[in-house]
Scaffold this motif. Structure first.
Motif, PDB file in Angstrom:
ATOM      1  N   GLN A   1       0.837  -1.203   0.000  1.00  0.00           N
ATOM      2  CA  GLN A   1       0.000   0.000   0.000  1.00  0.00           C
ATOM      3  C   GLN A   1       0.873   1.256   0.000  1.00  0.00           C
ATOM      4  OE1 GLN A   1      -3.266  -0.297  -0.246  1.00  0.00           O
ATOM      5  NE2 GLN A   1      -3.761   1.856  -0.145  1.00  0.00           N
ATOM      6  N   ILE A   2       1.908   1.265   0.807  1.00  0.00           N
ATOM      7  CA  ILE A   2       2.810   2.418   0.890  1.00  0.00           C
ATOM      8  C   ILE A   2       3.500   2.671  -0.453  1.00  0.00           C
ATOM      9  CG2 ILE A   2       4.988   3.221   1.916  1.00  0.00           C
ATOM     10  CD1 ILE A   2       4.073   1.771   4.511  1.00  0.00           C
ATOM     11  N   LEU A   3       3.887   1.592  -1.122  1.00  0.00           N
ATOM     12  CA  LEU A   3       4.671   1.698  -2.354  1.00  0.00           C
ATOM     13  C   LEU A   3       3.828   1.602  -3.627  1.00  0.00           C
ATOM     14  CD1 LEU A   3       7.690  -0.529  -1.281  1.00  0.00           C
ATOM     15  CD2 LEU A   3       7.528   1.961  -1.240  1.00  0.00           C
ATOM     16  N   ARG A   4       2.524   1.686  -3.487  1.00  0.00           N
ATOM     17  CA  ARG A   4       1.631   1.481  -4.638  1.00  0.00           C
ATOM     18  C   ARG A   4       1.990   2.374  -5.824  1.00  0.00           C
ATOM     19  NH1 ARG A   4      -4.537   2.724  -4.053  1.00  0.00           N
ATOM     20  NH2 ARG A   4      -4.086   1.715  -2.113  1.00  0.00           N
ATOM     21  N   ASP A   5       2.194   3.655  -5.587  1.00  0.00           N
ATOM     22  CA  ASP A   5       2.494   4.578  -6.687  1.00  0.00           C
ATOM     23  C   ASP A   5       3.848   4.265  -7.330  1.00  0.00           C
ATOM     24  OD1 ASP A   5       0.085   5.874  -6.320  1.00  0.00           O
ATOM     25  OD2 ASP A   5       0.955   7.470  -5.082  1.00  0.00           O
ATOM     26  N   ALA A   6       4.830   3.921  -6.516  1.00  0.00           N
ATOM     27  CA  ALA A   6       6.177   3.665  -7.031  1.00  0.00           C
ATOM     28  C   ALA A   6       6.265   2.362  -7.810  1.00  0.00           C
ATOM     29  CB  ALA A   6       7.179   3.649  -5.880  1.00  0.00           C
ATOM     30  N   THR A   7       5.324   1.447  -7.590  1.00  0.00           N
ATOM     31  CA  THR A   7       5.393   0.147  -8.255  1.00  0.00           C
ATOM     32  C   THR A   7       4.364  -0.022  -9.368  1.00  0.00           C
ATOM     33  OG1 THR A   7       3.960  -0.876  -6.586  1.00  0.00           O
ATOM     34  CG2 THR A   7       6.339  -0.976  -6.200  1.00  0.00           C
ATOM     35  N   ALA A   8       3.662   1.053  -9.684  1.00  0.00           N
ATOM     36  CA  ALA A   8       2.671   0.986 -10.758  1.00  0.00           C
ATOM     37  C   ALA A   8       3.378   0.749 -12.098  1.00  0.00           C
ATOM     38  CB  ALA A   8       1.859   2.264 -10.814  1.00  0.00           C
ATOM     39  N   VAL A   9       2.771  -0.061 -12.937  1.00  0.00           N
ATOM     40  CA  VAL A   9       3.331  -0.385 -14.254  1.00  0.00           C
ATOM     41  C   VAL A   9       2.353   0.110 -15.316  1.00  0.00           C
ATOM     42  CG1 VAL A   9       4.038  -2.239 -15.807  1.00  0.00           C
ATOM     43  CG2 VAL A   9       4.572  -2.393 -13.370  1.00  0.00           C
ATOM     44  N   SER A  10       2.851   0.925 -16.223  1.00  0.00           N
ATOM     45  CA  SER A  10       1.998   1.489 -17.275  1.00  0.00           C
ATOM     46  C   SER A  10       1.887   0.530 -18.461  1.00  0.00           C
ATOM     47  CB  SER A  10       2.578   2.822 -17.748  1.00  0.00           C
ATOM     48  OG  SER A  10       3.785   2.595 -18.452  1.00  0.00           O
ATOM     49  N   ASP A  11       0.903   0.791 -19.307  1.00  0.00           N
ATOM     50  CA  ASP A  11       0.759   0.009 -20.540  1.00  0.00           C
ATOM     51  C   ASP A  11       1.999   0.156 -21.415  1.00  0.00           C
ATOM     52  OD1 ASP A  11      -1.750  -0.932 -19.852  1.00  0.00           O
ATOM     53  OD2 ASP A  11      -2.813   0.680 -20.896  1.00  0.00           O
ATOM     54  N   ASP A  12       2.576   1.354 -21.416  1.00  0.00           N
ATOM     55  CA  ASP A  12       3.789   1.586 -22.213  1.00  0.00           C
ATOM     56  C   ASP A  12       4.957   0.729 -21.730  1.00  0.00           C
ATOM     57  OD1 ASP A  12       2.479   3.425 -23.801  1.00  0.00           O
ATOM     58  OD2 ASP A  12       3.213   5.165 -22.683  1.00  0.00           O
ATOM     59  N   GLU A  13       5.072   0.567 -20.421  1.00  0.00           N
ATOM     60  CA  GLU A  13       6.146  -0.273 -19.877  1.00  0.00           C
ATOM     61  C   GLU A  13       5.970  -1.732 -20.301  1.00  0.00           C
ATOM     62  OE1 GLU A  13       7.701   1.251 -15.697  1.00  0.00           O
ATOM     63  OE2 GLU A  13       5.496   1.358 -15.820  1.00  0.00           O
ATOM     64  N   VAL A  14       4.737  -2.205 -20.291  1.00  0.00           N
ATOM     65  CA  VAL A  14       4.458  -3.583 -20.718  1.00  0.00           C
ATOM     66  C   VAL A  14       4.790  -3.731 -22.199  1.00  0.00           C
ATOM     67  CG1 VAL A  14       2.670  -5.336 -21.036  1.00  0.00           C
ATOM     68  CG2 VAL A  14       2.704  -3.953 -18.940  1.00  0.00           C
ATOM     69  N   THR A  15       4.358  -2.775 -23.011  1.00  0.00           N
ATOM     70  CA  THR A  15       4.621  -2.812 -24.449  1.00  0.00           C
ATOM     71  C   THR A  15       6.127  -2.784 -24.719  1.00  0.00           C
ATOM     72  OG1 THR A  15       2.516  -1.732 -24.919  1.00  0.00           O
ATOM     73  CG2 THR A  15       4.200  -1.630 -26.642  1.00  0.00           C
ATOM     74  N   GLN A  16       6.841  -1.926 -24.008  1.00  0.00           N
ATOM     75  CA  GLN A  16       8.291  -1.830 -24.189  1.00  0.00           C
ATOM     76  C   GLN A  16       8.978  -3.132 -23.783  1.00  0.00           C
ATOM     77  OE1 GLN A  16      10.132   1.438 -22.144  1.00  0.00           O
ATOM     78  NE2 GLN A  16      12.136   1.051 -23.037  1.00  0.00           N
ATOM     79  N   TYR A  17       8.536  -3.727 -22.675  1.00  0.00           N
ATOM     80  CA  TYR A  17       9.119  -5.002 -22.241  1.00  0.00           C
ATOM     81  C   TYR A  17       8.914  -6.071 -23.314  1.00  0.00           C
ATOM     82  CZ  TYR A  17       9.881  -9.352 -19.779  1.00  0.00           C
ATOM     83  OH  TYR A  17      10.332 -10.601 -19.429  1.00  0.00           O
TER      84      TYR A  17
ATOM     85  N   PHE B   1       8.414  -3.842  -7.029  1.00  0.00           N
ATOM     86  CA  PHE B   1       8.147  -3.904  -5.594  1.00  0.00           C
ATOM     87  C   PHE B   1       9.397  -4.333  -4.835  1.00  0.00           C
ATOM     88  CE2 PHE B   1       6.991  -6.152  -1.716  1.00  0.00           C
ATOM     89  CZ  PHE B   1       6.294  -5.148  -1.059  1.00  0.00           C
ATOM     90  N   GLY B   2      10.085  -5.348  -5.334  1.00  0.00           N
ATOM     91  CA  GLY B   2      11.305  -5.809  -4.661  1.00  0.00           C
ATOM     92  C   GLY B   2      12.334  -4.704  -4.561  1.00  0.00           C
ATOM     93  N   THR B   3      12.535  -3.986  -5.642  1.00  0.00           N
ATOM     94  CA  THR B   3      13.505  -2.888  -5.662  1.00  0.00           C
ATOM     95  C   THR B   3      13.084  -1.763  -4.730  1.00  0.00           C
ATOM     96  OG1 THR B   3      14.096  -3.414  -7.941  1.00  0.00           O
ATOM     97  CG2 THR B   3      14.660  -1.210  -7.162  1.00  0.00           C
ATOM     98  N   GLU B   4      11.842  -1.337  -4.842  1.00  0.00           N
ATOM     99  CA  GLU B   4      11.345  -0.223  -4.026  1.00  0.00           C
ATOM    100  C   GLU B   4      11.272  -0.588  -2.542  1.00  0.00           C
ATOM    101  OE1 GLU B   4      10.869   2.941  -4.966  1.00  0.00           O
ATOM    102  OE2 GLU B   4      11.526   2.361  -6.971  1.00  0.00           O
ATOM    103  N   ALA B   5      10.896  -1.816  -2.232  1.00  0.00           N
ATOM    104  CA  ALA B   5      10.829  -2.245  -0.829  1.00  0.00           C
ATOM    105  C   ALA B   5      12.221  -2.239  -0.217  1.00  0.00           C
ATOM    106  CB  ALA B   5      10.202  -3.633  -0.723  1.00  0.00           C
ATOM    107  N   ASP B   6      13.212  -2.727  -0.948  1.00  0.00           N
ATOM    108  CA  ASP B   6      14.592  -2.702  -0.445  1.00  0.00           C
ATOM    109  C   ASP B   6      15.035  -1.270  -0.176  1.00  0.00           C
ATOM    110  OD1 ASP B   6      14.851  -5.447  -0.509  1.00  0.00           O
ATOM    111  OD2 ASP B   6      15.955  -5.485  -2.409  1.00  0.00           O
ATOM    112  N   LYS B   7      14.738  -0.354  -1.109  1.00  0.00           N
ATOM    113  CA  LYS B   7      15.114   1.052  -0.915  1.00  0.00           C
ATOM    114  C   LYS B   7      14.386   1.649   0.285  1.00  0.00           C
ATOM    115  CE  LYS B   7      14.326   3.073  -4.869  1.00  0.00           C
ATOM    116  NZ  LYS B   7      14.314   3.908  -6.093  1.00  0.00           N
ATOM    117  N   TRP B   8      13.095   1.351   0.412  1.00  0.00           N
ATOM    118  CA  TRP B   8      12.298   1.911   1.504  1.00  0.00           C
ATOM    119  C   TRP B   8      12.831   1.435   2.856  1.00  0.00           C
ATOM    120  CZ3 TRP B   8       9.109   0.324   5.483  1.00  0.00           C
ATOM    121  CH2 TRP B   8       8.266   1.305   6.020  1.00  0.00           C
ATOM    122  N   ILE B   9      13.119   0.149   2.945  1.00  0.00           N
ATOM    123  CA  ILE B   9      13.620  -0.416   4.206  1.00  0.00           C
ATOM    124  C   ILE B   9      14.994   0.155   4.533  1.00  0.00           C
ATOM    125  CG2 ILE B   9      14.433  -2.553   5.289  1.00  0.00           C
ATOM    126  CD1 ILE B   9      12.061  -3.946   3.809  1.00  0.00           C
TER     127      ILE B   9
END
Length: 109
Positions: free
Chosen positions: A23-39, A69-77
């Motif tokens: 919940q805390i990291l929801r905004d930082a871990t959002a994935v856009s349609d463009d990110e999916v398309t690029q991947y 989430f893994g990346t952002e959670a590590d940074k947050w902690i």
């Protein structure tokens, strides 16, 4: 649970903490349609047989969110630990007075 050395209460606590952090990291871990398309363009991975394009994109979005989430959670902690003001009180069998640092105002306390 026994194989992991966890009680039911510990598992519940871990799940609650995980959900709160999500919940805390929801905004930082959002994935856009463009990110999916690029991947998909970069990986050139076709959808598996029998899986619709929409379902495949949903799976990719979930994988990308998990990575973020893994990346952002590590940074947050790490940040939370760096900002924390933790005082450890350890008794090594010394009298309490010997644990108090000397006063800096002329030696009086």
């Amino acid at each position: 649970l026994a194989q992991q050395g966890l009680t039911t209460a510990q598992l519940r606590e871990q799940i609650v903490l995980q959900k709160e952090l999500e919940q805390i990291l929801r905004d930082a871990t959002a994935v856009s349609d463009d990110e999916v398309t690029q991947y998909l363009a970069n990986s050139k991975t076709p959808a598996p047989a029998g899986v619709s394009e929409a379902d495949f994109r949903s799976q990719i979005r979930e994988q990308l969110q998990d990575q973020k989430f893994g990346t952002e959670a590590d940074k947050w902690i790490t940040d939370a630990r760096a900002k924390a003001n933790i005082t450890y009180y350890v008794d090594y069998g010394m009298p309490a007075a010997s644990l108090v640092p000397p006063a800096t105002n002329g030696g009086t306390q």
